[in-house]
Design a protein around this motif. Sequence first.
Motif, mmCIF file in Angstrom:
data_model
loop_
_atom_site.group_PDB
_atom_site.id
_atom_site.type_symbol
_atom_site.label_atom_id
_atom_site.label_comp_id
_atom_site.label_asym_id
_atom_site.label_seq_id
_atom_site.Cartn_x
_atom_site.Cartn_y
_atom_site.Cartn_z
ATOM 1 N N ARG A 1 42.588 -56.008 22.914
ATOM 2 C CA ARG A 1 43.520 -55.384 23.850
ATOM 3 C C ARG A 1 43.231 -53.906 24.054
ATOM 4 N N GLU A 2 42.726 -53.240 23.026
ATOM 5 C CA GLU A 2 42.541 -51.790 23.085
ATOM 6 C C GLU A 2 41.087 -51.370 23.251
ATOM 7 N N GLY A 3 40.156 -52.304 23.161
ATOM 8 C CA GLY A 3 38.752 -51.962 23.269
ATOM 9 C C GLY A 3 38.197 -51.441 21.958
ATOM 10 N N VAL A 4 37.244 -50.539 22.048
ATOM 11 C CA VAL A 4 36.549 -50.018 20.868
ATOM 12 C C VAL A 4 37.001 -48.578 20.614
ATOM 13 N N ARG A 5 37.392 -48.311 19.372
ATOM 14 C CA ARG A 5 37.807 -46.967 18.974
ATOM 15 C C ARG A 5 36.840 -46.463 17.907
ATOM 16 N N ARG B 1 34.413 -44.322 11.381
ATOM 17 C CA ARG B 1 35.097 -45.612 11.436
ATOM 18 C C ARG B 1 35.021 -46.152 12.850
ATOM 19 N N ILE B 2 34.696 -47.434 12.960
ATOM 20 C CA ILE B 2 34.658 -48.101 14.264
ATOM 21 C C ILE B 2 35.520 -49.349 14.164
ATOM 22 N N SER B 3 36.429 -49.495 15.103
ATOM 23 C CA SER B 3 37.276 -50.689 15.121
ATOM 24 C C SER B 3 37.299 -51.259 16.524
ATOM 25 N N CYS B 4 37.508 -52.551 16.590
ATOM 26 C CA CYS B 4 37.486 -53.242 17.874
ATOM 27 C C CYS B 4 38.723 -54.125 17.975
ATOM 28 N N PRO C 1 26.259 -52.924 12.617
ATOM 29 C CA PRO C 1 27.001 -51.767 12.107
ATOM 30 C C PRO C 1 28.275 -52.236 11.402
ATOM 31 N N GLN C 2 28.896 -51.342 10.683
ATOM 32 C CA GLN C 2 30.170 -51.647 10.043
ATOM 33 C C GLN C 2 31.290 -51.463 11.069
ATOM 34 N N ILE C 3 31.774 -52.573 11.597
ATOM 35 C CA ILE C 3 32.809 -52.535 12.626
ATOM 36 C C ILE C 3 33.949 -53.451 12.226
ATOM 37 N N GLU C 4 35.142 -52.927 12.188
ATOM 38 C CA GLU C 4 36.305 -53.772 11.956
ATOM 39 C C GLU C 4 36.530 -54.639 13.191
ATOM 40 N N GLY C 5 36.665 -55.939 12.972
ATOM 41 C CA GLY C 5 36.854 -56.851 14.103
ATOM 42 C C GLY C 5 35.577 -57.152 14.849
ATOM 43 N N LEU C 6 34.414 -57.056 14.147
ATOM 44 C CA LEU C 6 33.124 -57.268 14.817
ATOM 45 C C LEU C 6 33.053 -58.645 15.464
#
Length: 303
Positions: free
Chosen positions: A215-219, A209-212, A123-128
């Motif tokens: 410290r904060e986990g997955v948003r 939008r998915i970001s990882c 998937p398109q994930i920032e910080g994959l």
Amino acid sequence: MNTSTSEPLDCLVIGGGPAGLTAAVYLARYRRTLRLVDAGESRVQRIPRTRNVLGFPDGVAGNSLLNRMREHAARYGIEPWQGRVVALSRDPSGGFEARIGPQGERVLARAVILCTGAIDIEPQIEGLHEGLQGGQVRYCPVCDGFETQHQRVAVLGREGHGLREAVFVAGFDNEVTWLSMGSRQAIDRQQAQRLTDAGVRVANGLPQRISCDPREGVRVTMEGGATLCFDVLYPALGQRHACELAIALGARAGADGQLEVDAHLQTSVPGLYAAGDVAAGLNQINVAAGHAAIAATAVHNSL
């Protein structure tokens, strides 16, 4: 290195992951002539730590495991050829001819074991990459669902595949949300009941939008602006199985590209075997090694 051979090898092994290396070791110990061609793309290299391989009670990083397997193979004179088999055809003698790119070196073999694996659809994930290394993004709940116990877990996938994985992950006492990507309406009443019985929540909108962040986990930001937060995300978007070489020879495969094999791991093409993720069965390192042992032994006994 010139890889061209004039005399047929007993076996050509294509793929240098756990299946390919195990097959090569077995064949070498059977005193068979072989070559192992490796494009260097084994999915094992992406595993931060696997705990399902016996002998490593504290787990082992994928790269470390692969290096140990390469060292083991080297004890029997196995030096993988770095390259990609770009074509595989029948030889007039009844064996196989492989072409290795980009120079197109020619290799003849009486039998072939395909250990070409599969590729996860990402998937398109920032910080994959960071998420994979940190364990916030995972691809295999069979491998590491145990480590996710009592966490907030999201499963991203459509219809039956995503639903089944969400229910499976819920079995580890997790707080599970199925990100159904708009496919909730496609499931029937019985499937919906499985979700209810497992305590799985459903977020049916499309993730925007998915970001990882370690410290904060997955948003996950959903359409409409709502933000969902999780400890772990499992993409369940399927795989692409590297079956093209076999399909070109007429081998049968399932809808997902996994090759149909018999009890000896032979495909529907005589003399062509498959082991590991490209063959029908559970995608696991242990299974790949077992496949390879059976296939290599069957090749040995057939020659």
